[in-house]
Design an enzyme around this catalytic site. Structure first.
Site, PDB file in Angstrom:
ATOM      1  N   LYS A 199       0.814  -1.211   0.000  1.00  0.00           N
ATOM      2  CA  LYS A 199       0.000   0.000   0.000  1.00  0.00           C
ATOM      3  C   LYS A 199       0.851   1.266   0.000  1.00  0.00           C
ATOM      4  O   LYS A 199       0.332   2.342  -0.270  1.00  0.00           O
ATOM      5  CB  LYS A 199      -0.999  -0.032   1.151  1.00  0.00           C
ATOM      6  CG  LYS A 199      -0.501   0.404   2.463  1.00  0.00           C
ATOM      7  CD  LYS A 199      -1.706   0.641   3.343  1.00  0.00           C
ATOM      8  CE  LYS A 199      -1.263   0.894   4.746  1.00  0.00           C
ATOM      9  NZ  LYS A 199      -2.386   1.031   5.627  1.00  0.00           N
ATOM     10  N   ASP A 200       2.138   1.133   0.266  1.00  0.00           N
ATOM     11  CA  ASP A 200       3.019   2.305   0.259  1.00  0.00           C
ATOM     12  C   ASP A 200       3.823   2.427  -1.031  1.00  0.00           C
ATOM     13  O   ASP A 200       4.667   3.303  -1.157  1.00  0.00           O
ATOM     14  CB  ASP A 200       3.991   2.239   1.443  1.00  0.00           C
ATOM     15  CG  ASP A 200       3.253   2.264   2.770  1.00  0.00           C
ATOM     16  OD1 ASP A 200       2.208   2.933   2.853  1.00  0.00           O
ATOM     17  OD2 ASP A 200       3.713   1.605   3.728  1.00  0.00           O
ATOM     18  N   ARG A 245      -8.552   8.122   3.484  1.00  0.00           N
ATOM     19  CA  ARG A 245      -9.458   7.011   3.204  1.00  0.00           C
ATOM     20  C   ARG A 245     -10.182   6.559   4.470  1.00  0.00           C
ATOM     21  O   ARG A 245     -11.409   6.394   4.482  1.00  0.00           O
ATOM     22  CB  ARG A 245      -8.651   5.826   2.627  1.00  0.00           C
ATOM     23  CG  ARG A 245      -9.448   4.561   2.381  1.00  0.00           C
ATOM     24  CD  ARG A 245      -8.527   3.422   1.965  1.00  0.00           C
ATOM     25  NE  ARG A 245      -7.540   3.122   3.013  1.00  0.00           N
ATOM     26  CZ  ARG A 245      -7.765   2.360   4.071  1.00  0.00           C
ATOM     27  NH1 ARG A 245      -8.934   1.793   4.248  1.00  0.00           N
ATOM     28  NH2 ARG A 245      -6.815   2.156   4.976  1.00  0.00           N
ATOM     29  N   ARG A 246      -9.451   6.400   5.552  1.00  0.00           N
ATOM     30  CA  ARG A 246     -10.087   5.981   6.810  1.00  0.00           C
ATOM     31  C   ARG A 246     -10.978   7.094   7.351  1.00  0.00           C
ATOM     32  O   ARG A 246     -12.106   6.847   7.785  1.00  0.00           O
ATOM     33  CB  ARG A 246      -9.008   5.606   7.841  1.00  0.00           C
ATOM     34  CG  ARG A 246      -8.285   4.302   7.483  1.00  0.00           C
ATOM     35  CD  ARG A 246      -7.088   4.012   8.377  1.00  0.00           C
ATOM     36  NE  ARG A 246      -6.452   2.734   8.038  1.00  0.00           N
ATOM     37  CZ  ARG A 246      -5.169   2.455   8.230  1.00  0.00           C
ATOM     38  NH1 ARG A 246      -4.364   3.358   8.773  1.00  0.00           N
ATOM     39  NH2 ARG A 246      -4.683   1.280   7.897  1.00  0.00           N
ATOM     40  N   ARG A 284       0.471  10.312  13.283  1.00  0.00           N
ATOM     41  CA  ARG A 284       1.557   9.777  12.459  1.00  0.00           C
ATOM     42  C   ARG A 284       2.566   9.027  13.309  1.00  0.00           C
ATOM     43  O   ARG A 284       2.424   8.908  14.508  1.00  0.00           O
ATOM     44  CB  ARG A 284       2.236  10.906  11.673  1.00  0.00           C
ATOM     45  CG  ARG A 284       1.456  11.331  10.421  1.00  0.00           C
ATOM     46  CD  ARG A 284       2.381  11.844   9.329  1.00  0.00           C
ATOM     47  NE  ARG A 284       3.440  10.890   9.053  1.00  0.00           N
ATOM     48  CZ  ARG A 284       4.631  11.220   8.582  1.00  0.00           C
ATOM     49  NH1 ARG A 284       4.934  12.487   8.367  1.00  0.00           N
ATOM     50  NH2 ARG A 284       5.530  10.290   8.339  1.00  0.00           N
ATOM     51  N   ARG A 331       2.160   5.238  17.371  1.00  0.00           N
ATOM     52  CA  ARG A 331       0.719   5.527  17.320  1.00  0.00           C
ATOM     53  C   ARG A 331       0.011   4.924  18.526  1.00  0.00           C
ATOM     54  O   ARG A 331      -0.866   5.551  19.131  1.00  0.00           O
ATOM     55  CB  ARG A 331       0.119   4.975  16.028  1.00  0.00           C
ATOM     56  CG  ARG A 331       0.658   5.698  14.800  1.00  0.00           C
ATOM     57  CD  ARG A 331      -0.039   5.256  13.544  1.00  0.00           C
ATOM     58  NE  ARG A 331       0.815   5.487  12.380  1.00  0.00           N
ATOM     59  CZ  ARG A 331       0.407   5.393  11.119  1.00  0.00           C
ATOM     60  NH1 ARG A 331      -0.842   5.073  10.856  1.00  0.00           N
ATOM     61  NH2 ARG A 331       1.237   5.600  10.128  1.00  0.00           N
ATOM     62  N   CYS A 338      -0.195  10.420  -3.574  1.00  0.00           N
ATOM     63  CA  CYS A 338       0.406   9.990  -2.315  1.00  0.00           C
ATOM     64  C   CYS A 338      -0.624   9.833  -1.202  1.00  0.00           C
ATOM     65  O   CYS A 338      -0.615   8.870  -0.466  1.00  0.00           O
ATOM     66  CB  CYS A 338       1.462  11.004  -1.921  1.00  0.00           C
ATOM     67  SG  CYS A 338       0.974  12.704  -2.189  1.00  0.00           S
TER      68      CYS A 338
HETATM   69  N1  LIG Z   1       0.912   3.601   6.057  1.00  0.00           N
HETATM   70  C1  LIG Z   1       1.735   2.862   6.959  1.00  0.00           C
HETATM   71  C2  LIG Z   1       1.581   1.391   6.832  1.00  0.00           C
HETATM   72  N2  LIG Z   1       2.010   0.755   5.728  1.00  0.00           N
HETATM   73  C3  LIG Z   1       1.722  -0.594   5.874  1.00  0.00           C
HETATM   74  C4  LIG Z   1       1.108  -0.773   7.102  1.00  0.00           C
HETATM   75  C5  LIG Z   1       0.675  -2.046   7.652  1.00  0.00           C
HETATM   76  C6  LIG Z   1       0.149  -3.158   6.962  1.00  0.00           C
HETATM   77  C7  LIG Z   1       0.115  -3.360   5.510  1.00  0.00           C
HETATM   78  O1  LIG Z   1      -0.799  -2.865   4.841  1.00  0.00           O
HETATM   79  O2  LIG Z   1       0.987  -4.089   4.996  1.00  0.00           O
HETATM   80  C8  LIG Z   1       1.020   0.494   7.725  1.00  0.00           C
HETATM   81  C9  LIG Z   1       0.472   0.801   9.047  1.00  0.00           C
HETATM   82  C10 LIG Z   1      -0.978   1.122   9.103  1.00  0.00           C
HETATM   83  O3  LIG Z   1      -1.586   1.572   8.127  1.00  0.00           O
HETATM   84  O4  LIG Z   1      -1.555   0.928  10.173  1.00  0.00           O
END
Ligand SMILES: NCc1[nH]cc(CCC(=O)O)c1CC(=O)O
Length: 313
Positions: free
Chosen positions: A83-84, A131-132, A149, A155, A242
């Protein structure tokens, strides 16, 4: 082959290290005798912690320096939370393997309340994800969303310090760090559609490194790769940059792919949803066509407004 050492470029957050060790362990298990080591690095994203990600250049900040290390031959592969991973790769690098997905759901974490619906009027929820924020606000417009963050541990300590009534985190990250016991409610996709690629780990390397690409095939999980491909195709067509209020989640039911997508106004006042079902071979086409439907149904206006407040990726 056996005298060579394969080097994994990794950030040093506990989650990044977990993922790098996971790939190291799986590579060595699949290829006994193979030598794999970690090259820990500090990225800009790790240094700038007090500014919303969207204002400092986005999630790409976490990836760029790992990519430079591979291009300069200081490392051979990098492990990412899918997701990153930005939609585009630098010339010469690419994503060659996607591992089996962990639980993709978002998790509701609180020290006082059992679920999102159990929160009192006006409670404070921590998340920096549009999104959340969008989906939670749609369901509970009374809640106050505050930025949150830092890595997973940071967190959680902000929650424990009393700064928030609840926070939202990815279930996958909590499970990997042995923090699953902190989850009070796993949010089903109907309540919080996950981010593109959430829960999946991907591996990037130099595209001319055919030896490594061959070795990595043992770690690829076809079903996960197909799902993530559909999700990413949707995101790419939306030009999801982003920091975006976009959810995209695919499931395979036999040979049939079920892709759901949404784009929401950050305050939850407008939500554009859609879905596609089709054969797995059409994963990418389904992502593109779902994106186009969403754009036509109002996503274009939402995204234009969100991007106006952000620098280009
Ligand atoms: N943006 C940060 C991030 N990137 C991946 C994860 C965790 C799990 C994943 O999707 O692999 C997280 C932490 C979160 O969103 O709580």
């Amino acid at each position: 082959m056996l005298d060579k050492i394969f080097r994994i470029a990794t950030r040093q957050s506990p989650l990044a290290l977990w993922q790098a060790h996971y790939v190291q362990r799986r590579l060595m298990a699949a290829h006994p005798g193979l030598r794999v080591e970690l090259v820990p690095m500090v990225t800009k994203g790790d240094i700038i912690l007090d500014t919303p990600l969207a204002k400092v250049g986005g999630k790409g900040l976490f990836v760029k320096e790992l990519e430079l290390a591979m291009l300069e031959n200081r490392a051979d592969l990098a492990v990412h939370s899918m997701k990153d991973v930005p939609v585009a790769f630098p010339e010469g690098l690419g994503l060659v393997t996607i591992c089996e997905r962990e639980d993709p759901r978002d998790a509701f974490v609180s020290n006082h309340y059992d679920s999102l619906d159990a929160l009192p009027q006006g409670a404070v929820v921590g998340t920096s994800s549009l999104r959340r924020q969008s989906q939670i606000s749609e369901r509970r417009p009374d809640l106050v969303i505050r930025s949150l963050r830092g890595n997973v541990g940071t967190r959680l300590s902000k929650l424990d310090a009393g700064d928030y009534d609840a926070i939202i985190l990815a279930t996958a990250g909590l499970k990997r760090l042995d923090l699953e016991s902190r989850i009070r409610q796993s949010l089903p996709p109907e309540i919080s559609l996950p981010a593109v690629g959430q829960g999946a780990v991907g591996i990037e390397c130099r595209l001319d490194d055919s030896e490594l690409i061959g070795l990595l095939q043992a770690l690829n999980h076809d079903d996960t790769a197909i799902c993530v491909k559909a999700e990413r195709a949707m995101n790419t067509r939306l030009e999801g940059g982003c920091q975006v209020p976009i959810g995209s989640f695919a499931l395979l039911e036999g040979d049939q792919l079920w892709l759901r997508g949404l784009v929401g106004a950050p305050d939850g006042s407008v939500m554009v949803r859609g879905e596609r079902r089709g054969p797995r071979a059409e994963a990418e086409a389904m992502g593109v066509s779902l994106a186009e439907e969403l754009l036509g149904n109002g996503a274009r206006d939402i995204l234009r407004e969100v991007y106006q407040g952000q620098p280009p990726a």
